[in-house]
Design an enzyme around this catalytic site. Structure first.
Site, PDB file in Angstrom:
ATOM      1  N   TYR A  13       0.593  -1.058   0.039  1.00  0.00           N
ATOM      2  CA  TYR A  13      -0.347   0.017  -0.441  1.00  0.00           C
ATOM      3  C   TYR A  13       0.843   1.876   0.024  1.00  0.00           C
ATOM      4  O   TYR A  13       1.488   1.375   0.860  1.00  0.00           O
ATOM      5  CB  TYR A  13      -0.734  -0.157   1.568  1.00  0.00           C
ATOM      6  CG  TYR A  13      -1.384   1.513   0.757  1.00  0.00           C
ATOM      7  CD1 TYR A  13      -2.701   1.247   0.526  1.00  0.00           C
ATOM      8  CD2 TYR A  13      -1.337   2.432   2.465  1.00  0.00           C
ATOM      9  CE1 TYR A  13      -3.885   2.954   1.016  1.00  0.00           C
ATOM     10  CE2 TYR A  13      -1.548   3.420   3.141  1.00  0.00           C
ATOM     11  CZ  TYR A  13      -2.774   3.672   1.752  1.00  0.00           C
ATOM     12  OH  TYR A  13      -3.353   4.997   1.555  1.00  0.00           O
ATOM     13  N   GLY A  40      -5.171   5.407  -0.239  1.00  0.00           N
ATOM     14  CA  GLY A  40      -6.698   5.990   0.093  1.00  0.00           C
ATOM     15  C   GLY A  40      -7.561   5.343  -0.782  1.00  0.00           C
ATOM     16  O   GLY A  40      -7.467   3.607  -0.771  1.00  0.00           O
TER      17      GLY A  40
END
Length: 541
Positions: free
Chosen positions: A58, A65
């Protein structure tokens, strides 16, 4: 953190609120410990191996997000991190003070020095250099939701590392690039994850919370100092503070500590009376036909005088718990993702969520609000001739009616109590954001700012109490009967404001004493006097 004569060593494990306060107050030489640098280097190697193996990470090979499903080529590593910092440098409103921003720097450095955030050792050393050289990011106060951490405030910090944004110099906002050039410092080029690691954490609320907690602990001690002087001037009983009623009967740590503090601060007083003396006085008054209500006032003083250990003790206990929570957070890796030597799986979690700090700061706000209530009620007893044991109304020194004494000075204290009561909890004010990815947020930085506001308001409330107490001492004409600590407190008030012989402008007096409270002057003066008066075999609380 290891403390040397002039060097603070960050290790990610042992930072204390007192250390953060020291960093905020000056420019100690700061370094990152060798073990922390080695751990960071290992974490970085593990992280880079993971990326090279093609494992999705990530914020490194993905968007952020709600855009996590969008893959990003690894050759865009610097652009991705830089864009993140730039896009989140969107804070608004007033800037944190230089001291507060330095506290944020210290908190972020120590969180990354924990060694699980996969940033390069060079980044840790650059943060330490900023503290040492006094390069202080200009950070707007408004914009954090407290999850994913303090994104906006920390982005303004991160922007300065790449030579963008602004820093504070002599209290003014100056372009970072200009300051770095003057010091011969090259801006950093952010690599994989480093932009995310810098902004994805709780270090703004924790840095500010550290200073608020330290100030609050000072304030509760100074509230006890003000209380002790009022107890003396109102000739109250020492009975409610005897140790057995606390240590044996109701052993809350804060209550025990507060009662012990009041005993120390009133030691040597010729004005305080024992409960037996008050009982005899009450019986004599009854024989003279004194009203029963008046008799009961002598036997048991009002809660604002008698229940101080129970009330301020509870404030102390709240602050002890806050200190514990803040110091745990100071020594936590609070970004995402994290990398561990002996775990194959990358930890994609939510350590950036500020709920623990948000709750702690809200509890602090509530506790400090009650501290202000207690102070204002004691001031009222000094000013109300029906409650002040013979003192004139509003402590007018002469010609009441022509002069109003402290009547006007009470109003700001009462107004600030009411204002404090309007500052409600922020930790329950979650508003979903970021495409509902951040659907439950902590608002922890707002909680810390709220607590800071009440802390500041209380200094003015306490200032009015101290000014009134010193006025009462002069009207009584019994300075020689004060305890050593009481005499020192009285002198500290008089160093900033003279006796109110006739009506005058009071704002300056209140602000001067409030500023002295913020600097901790009463803590130093009364504390030293109480320590000097303590018997050699009596330990301090």
């Amino acid at each position: 953190m290891t403390l040397h004569p002039e060097t603070l060593t960050f290790d990610g494990e042992s930072l204390r609120i007192s250390d953060v306060r020291a960093v905020a107050a000056g420019r100690p030489r700061c370094v990152v410990g060798d073990k922390a640098l080695e751990k960071a280097a290992r974490s970085r190697r593990l992280f880079e191996d993971t990326v090279r193996a093609g494992t999705p990470v990530y914020g490194v090979t993905t968007g952020y997000g709600e855009m996590i499903y969008m893959l990003v080529d690894t050759d865009k590593e610097s652009e991705l991190q830089t864009n993140l910092v730039r896009s989140h440098s969107a804070g608004v409103g007033p800037l944190f003070s230089e001291a507060e921003s330095r506290a944020v720097l210290a908190a972020r450095l120590n969180a990354l020095a924990k060694g699980y955030s996969a940033v390069r050792p060079e980044l840790l050393e650059r943060l330490a250099l900023y503290i040492t050289e006094g390069i202080t990011p200009a950070i707007p106060e408004i914009g954090s939701l407290g999850a994913s951490g303090d994104l906006a405030p920390l982005a303004h910090l991160a922007a300065t590392l790449i030579g963008e944004g602004y820093v504070l110099k002599d209290g003014q906002r100056v372009e970072t690039a200009t300051v770095l050039r003057s010091l011969g410092i090259e801006p950093l080029r952010l690599r994989f994850k480093e932009g995310l690691a810098l902004i994805n954490g709780t270090s703004a609320m924790t840095g500010l919370g550290s200073l608020v907690t330290a100030g609050a602990l000072d304030q509760v001690r100074q509230a006890e100092i003000a209380t002790a002087l009022v107890l003396e001037v109102l000739r109250a009983s020492a009975g409610p503070f005897q140790p057995e009623g606390h240590a044996l009967a109701r052993p809350h740590r804060g209550q025990i500590d507060s009662a012990a503090a009041l005993r120390e601060l009133t030691r040597g007083s010729k004005l305080l009376r024992e409960h037996a003396d008050l009982r005899r006085e009450a019986e004599l008054n009854k024989e003279r036909g004194t009203d029963v209500t008046r008799t009961e006032v002598y036997i048991q003083k009002a809660y604002s005088l008698r229940a101080v250990p129970q009330i301020l003790g509870a404030v102390r206990d709240t602050l002890y718990r806050t200190l514990e929570t803040v110091e745990i957070e100071l020594n936590s890796a609070n970004d995402n993702p994290l990398f561990f030597d002996d775990v194959d799986e990358v930890f994609h979690g939510a350590n950036f969520h500020g709920q623990p700090i948000a709750f702690a700061m809200d509890y602090t706000t509530i506790a400090l609000t009650q501290l202000g209530v207690l102070s204002e009620r004691r001031t009222n007893r000094l000013l109300n001739r029906h409650l002040s044991d013979g003192l004139p109304e509003f402590l007018v020194a002469g010609d009441p009616g022509l002069h109003s004494g402290f009547a006007g000075a009470q109003y700001p204290a009462t107004a600030l109590v009411a204002e404090n009561r309007t500052i409600g909890p922020a930790s329950t004010q979650s508003v979903p954001s970021n495409g509902d990815n951040q659907d439950v947020v902590s608002m922890g930085l707002i909680s810390a700012r709220n607590a800071r506001r009440v802390l500041s308001n209380n200094n003015r409330i306490l200032a009015v109490e101290l000014l009134a107490a010193a006025q009462a001492v002069d009207i009584r004409g019994r300075r020689d009967g004060l305890s050593p600590a009481g005499a020192a407190t009285y002198a500290a008030v008089r160093a900033h404001a003279p006796f109110l012989e006739r009506d005058r402008w009071m704002s300056d007096d209140i602000e001067a004493v409030a500023a002295a409270l913020e600097r901790g002057e009463f803590l130093a003066a009364a504390g030293a006097a109480a320590a000097a008066a303590a018997p050699a075999d009596v330990p301090e609380s």
